[in-house]
Design a protein around this motif. Structure first.
Motif: not given
Length: 359
Positions: A10-24
């Motif tokens: 689940f932590t990997l999923l959240a980090r993948c979502c975070h990496w997709n943020f336009a500002t990251v």
């Protein structure tokens, strides 16, 4: 951001979502390692409907992934992109049709939020088009959907449409079981939540594709709506809170604080605090607004709502809607979104009517 105490997958999923943020920064791509159970990653990604975002983040390391997981995530991502292209094309047609008929509408959630939140918005999973129209235009909007070849799925008969919408915020329409529309005469099931936000509220234009923009709610109204929408299902899907946090990632601490205070004026109640605390737990959303974080964290009921939402996200591999009594937490947390007795009574009455009303 969350740690491994919630599970590596689940932590990997959240980090993948975070990496997709336009500002990251794209260089901060999450790494993968041998301890990951990729069958579980695929199952969780599908449960939370974030396969496209996960593949966009880890596809760079595809040679490290088991073949089955690589094939599953990549094929899901392609299907999501194809579906979104079809939805974008249909949005264009619906916009023109409603404009020609002088029926006002806004597009909520979906492609507009994806374009505001992510660097590759076509990889954000969507399965329907959410249209907001005026309650007075319900019959006209229904007729226009029929003209486009859509038929109503919920309620089961179009003759129940008006009665259905007295109790529920949306009806479901489909065309050939391929394209789906949720028609909203209002944005919250309970009229005491965000009562003034409607199709005539301030709006913004969002470019969802080259040379194609759609109208959606302006920032303050969008913030309040997204928090109420997530709270209506106790945020049981990672996709919803990732969309919310991804959009907020471009905001300063002062802007987030202003959005929160305005949401209270608009009637979002505790839904706004619940969303912010949950987004902060997963994505450090309140790092730039420490005073707001302290204020929200000091409220016992808001903390409770956020904790329940986190459990809904992480405790089951299946959707709560597929489990016996799985939606119990959704129903009782809805009663807590505002503190006054009048709201609680109206919410109990609404839930009862939705069970025994037209199907």
């Amino acid at each position: 951001m969350i740690g491994d105490n919630l599970g590596r997958e689940f932590t990997l999923l959240a980090r993948c979502c975070h990496w997709n943020f336009a500002t990251v920064d794209e260089r901060s791509r999450p790494d993968v390692h041998e301890a990951i159970d990729w069958n579980l990653v695929v199952a969780l990604a599908r449960r939370h409907r974030v396969q496209g975002l996960v593949w966009n983040a880890v596809g760079h390391f595809s040679d490290r992934l088991p073949v089955e997981a690589r094939n599953a995530l990549s094929s899901d991502a392609r299907l999501i992109a194809v579906t979104n292209l079809a939805i974008a094309a249909e949005c264009r047609e619906l916009q023109q049709l409603f404009d020609q008929s002088n029926v006002p509408l806004l597009f909520v959630k979906g492609l507009t939020v994806g374009a505001l939140a992510y660097r590759a918005p076509m990889l954000k999973m969507a399965w329907d088009i959410d249209l907001l129209t005026d309650p007075a235009d319900l019959a006209s909007a229904a007729r226009l959907l029929l003209d486009r070849g859509f038929s109503v799925r919920e309620p089961s008969d179009i003759k129940h449409l008006k009665a259905w919408h007295r109790m529920r915020k949306d009806s479901l329409w489909s065309r050939h079981n391929e394209l789906y529309v949720e028609l909203h005469p209002r944005l919250a099931d309970n009229a005491r939540l965000i009562p003034t936000i409607d199709v005539h509220s301030p709006r913004q234009q969002v470019e969802i594709a080259p040379a194609q923009s759609l109208s959606t709610l302006a920032q303050e109204e969008l913030f309040a709506y997204l928090t109420v929408h997530g709270a209506s299902s106790a945020w049981f899907r990672l996709k919803w809170i990732a969309d919310f946090a991804g959009w907020l990632s471009s905001k300063s601490g002062d802007e987030i604080q202003q959005l929160y205070h305005r949401s209270q004026e608009l009637g979002a109640g505790r839904a706004a605090g619940q969303a912010l605390l949950l987004a902060d737990k997963l994505f450090d959303t309140l790092a730039a607004a420490p005073s707001l974080k302290r204020s929200l964290g000091s409220d016992q009921m808001t903390r409770k709502l956020s904790s329940v939402a986190l459990r809904m996200l992480t405790k089951e591999l299946r959707d709560p809607t597929d489990l016996p009594f799985g939606t119990w937490a959704i129903h009782w947390t809805q009663l807590l979104l505002k503190p006054d007795l009048g709201f609680k009574v109206s919410e109990m009455w609404r839930q009862a009517r939705s069970i025994f009303g037209p199907k």
